[in-house]
Design a protein around this motif. Structure first.
Motif, mmCIF file in Angstrom:
data_model
loop_
_atom_site.group_PDB
_atom_site.id
_atom_site.type_symbol
_atom_site.label_atom_id
_atom_site.label_comp_id
_atom_site.label_asym_id
_atom_site.label_seq_id
_atom_site.Cartn_x
_atom_site.Cartn_y
_atom_site.Cartn_z
ATOM 1 N N ILE A 121 0.758 -1.240 0.013
ATOM 2 C CA ILE A 121 -0.015 0.150 -0.165
ATOM 3 C C ILE A 121 0.697 1.398 0.055
ATOM 4 C CG2 ILE A 121 -2.123 -0.874 1.058
ATOM 5 C CD1 ILE A 121 -1.022 0.204 3.651
ATOM 6 N N TYR A 122 2.086 1.120 0.337
ATOM 7 C CA TYR A 122 2.923 2.287 0.649
ATOM 8 C C TYR A 122 3.704 2.464 -0.817
ATOM 9 C CZ TYR A 122 1.730 2.854 5.428
ATOM 10 O OH TYR A 122 1.036 2.952 6.765
ATOM 11 N N PRO A 123 4.164 3.922 -1.287
ATOM 12 C CA PRO A 123 4.644 3.925 -2.472
ATOM 13 C C PRO A 123 6.087 3.406 -2.611
ATOM 14 C CG PRO A 123 4.381 6.048 -1.367
ATOM 15 C CD PRO A 123 3.603 5.110 -0.552
ATOM 16 N N THR A 124 6.832 3.723 -1.356
ATOM 17 C CA THR A 124 8.105 3.007 -1.627
ATOM 18 C C THR A 124 8.228 1.487 -1.777
ATOM 19 O OG1 THR A 124 8.158 3.012 1.015
ATOM 20 C CG2 THR A 124 9.067 4.710 -0.036
ATOM 21 N N ASP A 125 7.291 0.867 -1.021
ATOM 22 C CA ASP A 125 7.039 -0.753 -1.262
ATOM 23 C C ASP A 125 6.479 -0.924 -2.740
ATOM 24 O OD1 ASP A 125 7.681 -1.075 1.344
ATOM 25 O OD2 ASP A 125 5.663 -0.885 2.223
ATOM 26 N N ILE A 126 5.637 -0.262 -3.218
ATOM 27 C CA ILE A 126 5.328 -0.599 -4.528
ATOM 28 C C ILE A 126 6.377 -0.432 -5.501
ATOM 29 C CG2 ILE A 126 3.782 0.421 -6.500
ATOM 30 C CD1 ILE A 126 1.947 1.386 -4.329
ATOM 31 N N ALA A 127 7.172 0.720 -5.388
ATOM 32 C CA ALA A 127 8.714 0.691 -6.155
ATOM 33 C C ALA A 127 9.407 -0.283 -5.910
ATOM 34 C CB ALA A 127 9.168 2.050 -5.737
ATOM 35 N N HIS A 128 9.660 -0.712 -4.719
ATOM 36 C CA HIS A 128 10.451 -1.942 -4.398
ATOM 37 C C HIS A 128 10.077 -3.137 -5.114
ATOM 38 C CE1 HIS A 128 12.649 -4.237 -1.065
ATOM 39 N NE2 HIS A 128 13.211 -4.703 -1.960
ATOM 40 N N VAL A 129 8.906 -3.559 -5.071
ATOM 41 C CA VAL A 129 8.293 -4.858 -5.783
ATOM 42 C C VAL A 129 8.437 -4.914 -7.254
ATOM 43 C CG1 VAL A 129 5.899 -4.089 -6.017
ATOM 44 C CG2 VAL A 129 6.554 -6.549 -5.870
ATOM 45 N N TYR A 130 8.375 -3.443 -8.032
ATOM 46 C CA TYR A 130 8.721 -3.546 -9.325
ATOM 47 C C TYR A 130 10.128 -3.592 -9.536
ATOM 48 C CZ TYR A 130 3.721 -2.197 -10.699
ATOM 49 O OH TYR A 130 2.461 -2.404 -10.961
ATOM 50 N N ARG A 131 11.052 -3.042 -8.704
ATOM 51 C CA ARG A 131 12.187 -3.199 -9.207
ATOM 52 C C ARG A 131 12.852 -4.573 -8.817
ATOM 53 N NH1 ARG A 131 12.854 1.313 -5.461
ATOM 54 N NH2 ARG A 131 13.827 -0.071 -3.898
ATOM 55 N N ARG A 132 11.980 -5.458 -7.880
ATOM 56 C CA ARG A 132 12.524 -6.765 -7.829
ATOM 57 C C ARG A 132 11.824 -7.568 -9.094
ATOM 58 N NH1 ARG A 132 16.710 -6.738 -6.175
ATOM 59 N NH2 ARG A 132 16.783 -8.758 -5.846
ATOM 60 N N PHE A 133 10.967 -7.237 -9.574
ATOM 61 C CA PHE A 133 10.390 -7.549 -10.851
ATOM 62 C C PHE A 133 11.377 -7.474 -11.933
ATOM 63 C CE2 PHE A 133 5.646 -8.083 -9.499
ATOM 64 C CZ PHE A 133 5.520 -9.470 -10.222
ATOM 65 N N GLY A 134 11.987 -6.350 -12.019
ATOM 66 C CA GLY A 134 12.969 -6.008 -12.792
ATOM 67 C C GLY A 134 14.033 -7.060 -12.810
ATOM 68 N N TYR A 135 14.557 -7.302 -11.557
ATOM 69 C CA TYR A 135 15.768 -8.076 -11.555
ATOM 70 C C TYR A 135 15.289 -9.489 -11.949
ATOM 71 C CZ TYR A 135 19.695 -10.369 -9.019
ATOM 72 O OH TYR A 135 20.963 -10.989 -8.885
ATOM 73 N N TYR A 136 14.329 -10.077 -11.510
ATOM 74 C CA TYR A 136 13.652 -11.259 -11.866
ATOM 75 C C TYR A 136 13.551 -11.240 -13.440
ATOM 76 C CZ TYR A 136 9.776 -14.166 -13.488
ATOM 77 O OH TYR A 136 8.962 -15.279 -14.041
ATOM 78 N N TYR A 137 12.976 -10.418 -14.091
ATOM 79 C CA TYR A 137 13.009 -10.509 -15.557
ATOM 80 C C TYR A 137 14.238 -10.273 -16.239
ATOM 81 C CZ TYR A 137 7.745 -10.113 -15.857
ATOM 82 O OH TYR A 137 6.622 -10.342 -15.490
ATOM 83 N N ALA A 138 15.456 -9.727 -15.597
ATOM 84 C CA ALA A 138 16.466 -9.740 -16.328
ATOM 85 C C ALA A 138 17.242 -11.000 -16.056
ATOM 86 C CB ALA A 138 17.545 -8.693 -15.756
ATOM 87 N N GLU A 139 16.952 -11.912 -15.073
ATOM 88 C CA GLU A 139 17.334 -13.152 -14.849
ATOM 89 C C GLU A 139 16.690 -14.048 -15.787
ATOM 90 O OE1 GLU A 139 19.256 -15.177 -11.916
ATOM 91 O OE2 GLU A 139 20.043 -13.181 -12.428
ATOM 92 N N ILE A 140 15.458 -14.030 -16.347
ATOM 93 C CA ILE A 140 14.881 -14.963 -16.910
ATOM 94 C C ILE A 140 15.054 -14.385 -18.829
ATOM 95 C CG2 ILE A 140 13.600 -15.818 -15.507
ATOM 96 C CD1 ILE A 140 11.280 -14.510 -16.568
ATOM 97 N N ASN A 141 15.814 -13.149 -18.997
ATOM 98 C CA ASN A 141 16.045 -12.670 -19.912
ATOM 99 C C ASN A 141 15.106 -12.005 -20.840
ATOM 100 O OD1 ASN A 141 18.194 -11.903 -21.890
ATOM 101 N ND2 ASN A 141 17.536 -13.607 -23.450
ATOM 102 N N LYS A 142 13.892 -11.646 -19.936
ATOM 103 C CA LYS A 142 12.738 -10.798 -20.626
ATOM 104 C C LYS A 142 13.119 -9.436 -20.227
ATOM 105 C CE LYS A 142 8.525 -12.567 -20.253
ATOM 106 N NZ LYS A 142 7.321 -12.809 -19.713
#
Length: 261
Positions: A143-164
């Motif tokens: 619900i907090y903006p910093t947490d929302i940003a954090h989860v999107y950055r972790r999605f970014g790391y995950y997608y880089a790992e699987i080459n998307k």
């Protein structure tokens, strides 16, 4: 302070001292000793018992789950499991750390740190389906903006790992709508280096935000069902919250279509 509080306080002091010394085997041993004493919260059919870390977690959980009967127990089971999991991670025992974190989340489902740490262990184990599943759960809860940003950055790391890589770029850029971070430009440079093979930092800097616009970012996120949505409980919690941080971000959330204008 009752006997249990004293026992937990002394044990956590020992754990922190062992962590400072990087004696991670000692941390695991001390955590196991404490877990044997305090056990785990046991829920009944009428009431769910949770091991929250703070009153703010307790209040937030009640606000987000108004129909659930909840009791906050005095046992710091989830925090103890978190310390044990962190030590196991440092020891390279990602499987056991994963199990500890899953238990910690069961006893304290609100704590995002446990879930982000679980993602780190799953990435080490290369359990990518579980990584995505866990990140989507977090996205459905933040619900907090910093947490929302954090989860999107972790999605970014995950997608880089699987080459998307297009997805990795999009989620990193979208995270900036909610919180600025110096990590994003560096991560985007890394992703562009994977995408183009370029290693020169000056050339990569030029590419960081190239050919990415808001419409394209939204298109990629919508295609992957990654645009954040609030359910009624989260929406009502934010709108009615007395938290100054949430009051300040209501216009942002309205602009992003997360809550009604």
């Amino acid at each position: 302070m009752d006997d249990l509080d004293k026992i937990q306080e002394k044990s956590f002091k020992r754990i922190k001292s062992l962590e400072k010394k990087k004696d991670f085997l000692g941390v695991v041993d001390e955590a196991d000793k404490l877990l044997k004493i305090i056990g785990s919260p046991h829920s009944s059919k009428d009431k769910a018992n949770y091991s929250f870390e703070s009153i703010s977690e307790f209040v937030q959980y009640i606000g987000l789950h108004p129909d659930e009967s909840v009791q906050w127990t005095g046992e710091q089971t989830s925090l103890t499991l978190m310390h044990k999991a962190t030590a196991l991670f440092e020891l390279g025992n990602y499987q056991d750390a994963k199990v500890c974190l899953q238990q910690a989340i069961q006893y304290n489902p609100l704590n995002l740190q446990y879930k982000f740490e679980l993602v780190e262990n799953l990435l080490q184990l290369k359990e990518y389906e579980e990584v995505e599943k866990t990140l989507r759960i977090i996205l459905s809860e933040v619900i907090y903006p910093t947490d929302i940003a954090h989860v999107y950055r972790r999605f970014g790391y995950y997608y880089a790992e699987i080459n998307k890589l297009d997805e990795a770029i999009a989620v990193n850029i979208y995270s900036l709508n909610f919180a600025k971070s110096d990590k994003v430009p560096a991560e985007l440079m890394y992703i562009q280096s994977l995408k183009t093979g370029i290693t020169d930092s000056k050339e990569l800097t030029k590419l960081v935000f190239k050919d990415i616009n808001k419409d394209k970012v939204h298109e990629i996120l919508a295609k992957n069902d990654l645009l954040i949505k609030f359910d009624n409980n989260r929406r009502n919690f934010v709108i009615n919250s007395q938290d100054e941080q949430l009051k300040m971000v209501i216009p942002l959330y309205q602009n992003e279509g997360i809550i009604p204008a």
